[in-house]
Design a protein around this motif. Sequence first.
Motif, mmCIF file in Angstrom:
data_model
loop_
_atom_site.group_PDB
_atom_site.id
_atom_site.type_symbol
_atom_site.label_atom_id
_atom_site.label_comp_id
_atom_site.label_asym_id
_atom_site.label_seq_id
_atom_site.Cartn_x
_atom_site.Cartn_y
_atom_site.Cartn_z
ATOM 1 N N GLY A 33 1.940 6.464 -7.108
ATOM 2 C CA GLY A 33 0.649 6.817 -7.702
ATOM 3 C C GLY A 33 0.055 5.696 -8.527
ATOM 4 O O GLY A 33 -0.627 5.934 -9.526
ATOM 5 N N LYS A 34 0.307 4.467 -8.128
ATOM 6 C CA LYS A 34 -0.256 3.295 -8.810
ATOM 7 C C LYS A 34 -1.189 2.573 -7.852
ATOM 8 O O LYS A 34 -1.202 2.832 -6.643
ATOM 9 N N SER A 35 -1.918 1.609 -8.362
ATOM 10 C CA SER A 35 -2.792 0.812 -7.497
ATOM 11 C C SER A 35 -1.989 -0.334 -6.888
ATOM 12 O O SER A 35 -0.923 -0.707 -7.386
ATOM 13 N N LYS A 36 -2.531 -0.909 -5.807
ATOM 14 C CA LYS A 36 -1.882 -2.069 -5.197
ATOM 15 C C LYS A 36 -1.798 -3.214 -6.195
ATOM 16 O O LYS A 36 -0.806 -3.935 -6.254
ATOM 17 N N THR A 37 -2.857 -3.356 -6.992
ATOM 18 C CA THR A 37 -2.893 -4.429 -7.989
ATOM 19 C C THR A 37 -1.776 -4.265 -9.010
ATOM 20 O O THR A 37 -1.132 -5.239 -9.396
ATOM 21 N N ALA A 38 -1.534 -3.048 -9.452
ATOM 22 C CA ALA A 38 -0.479 -2.804 -10.430
ATOM 23 C C ALA A 38 0.889 -3.162 -9.858
ATOM 24 O O ALA A 38 1.720 -3.785 -10.542
ATOM 25 N N TYR A 51 9.422 2.435 -11.088
ATOM 26 C CA TYR A 51 8.432 3.506 -11.201
ATOM 27 C C TYR A 51 9.035 4.827 -10.732
ATOM 28 O O TYR A 51 9.879 4.856 -9.845
ATOM 29 N N GLY A 54 0.813 -1.212 0.000
ATOM 30 C CA GLY A 54 0.000 0.000 0.000
ATOM 31 C C GLY A 54 0.846 1.260 0.000
ATOM 32 O O GLY A 54 0.553 2.228 -0.715
ATOM 33 N N ALA A 92 2.408 1.729 -3.412
ATOM 34 C CA ALA A 92 1.423 2.198 -4.385
ATOM 35 C C ALA A 92 1.206 3.705 -4.239
ATOM 36 O O ALA A 92 1.122 4.428 -5.240
ATOM 37 N N LYS A 93 1.145 4.190 -3.000
ATOM 38 C CA LYS A 93 0.961 5.624 -2.774
ATOM 39 C C LYS A 93 2.170 6.429 -3.244
ATOM 40 O O LYS A 93 2.028 7.520 -3.784
#
Length: 149
Positions: free
Chosen positions: A12-17, A48, A5, A8-9
Amino acid sequence: MLTLGQAAKEVGKSKTAIANAIKEGRLSANRLENGQYQIDPAELFRVYQSINRQEESKGVQSETPINKASLQGETDLLRELVAQIKDERDDLRRRLDVSETARQRETEAREKDSAELRRLTLLLTHQPEPTAKKSGLYQKLFGRDKTKV
């Protein structure tokens, strides 16, 4: 170390990504006994770009001065070059048309001279020019060729 989590923050991506990147092998992470991932920030930022860096790069792009006068000058120069190339192309097309017309005239003249030369050769060698097929008795009587019946 970051959790899924937190990672991801940061980017700026989702947890799934992020999880998919780990599963596909693009991003390495350690899995704890409770099933959570621990992601090294250096590894995350290798794959990323952080949100802060994305904003910085956007800011740099918008602050870059644009010299519109030099761009306009380059555009005008390119337009002149394009016009010059089009003029050259049109000139070459005209020359090609003229040479094609001249070639056709020469070909027609050669064909005409060849026919005239053949006729004169036949006259000089006293060979009559080939004429139409002589009509036979059947032709004279019935007005048609018996081979076509």
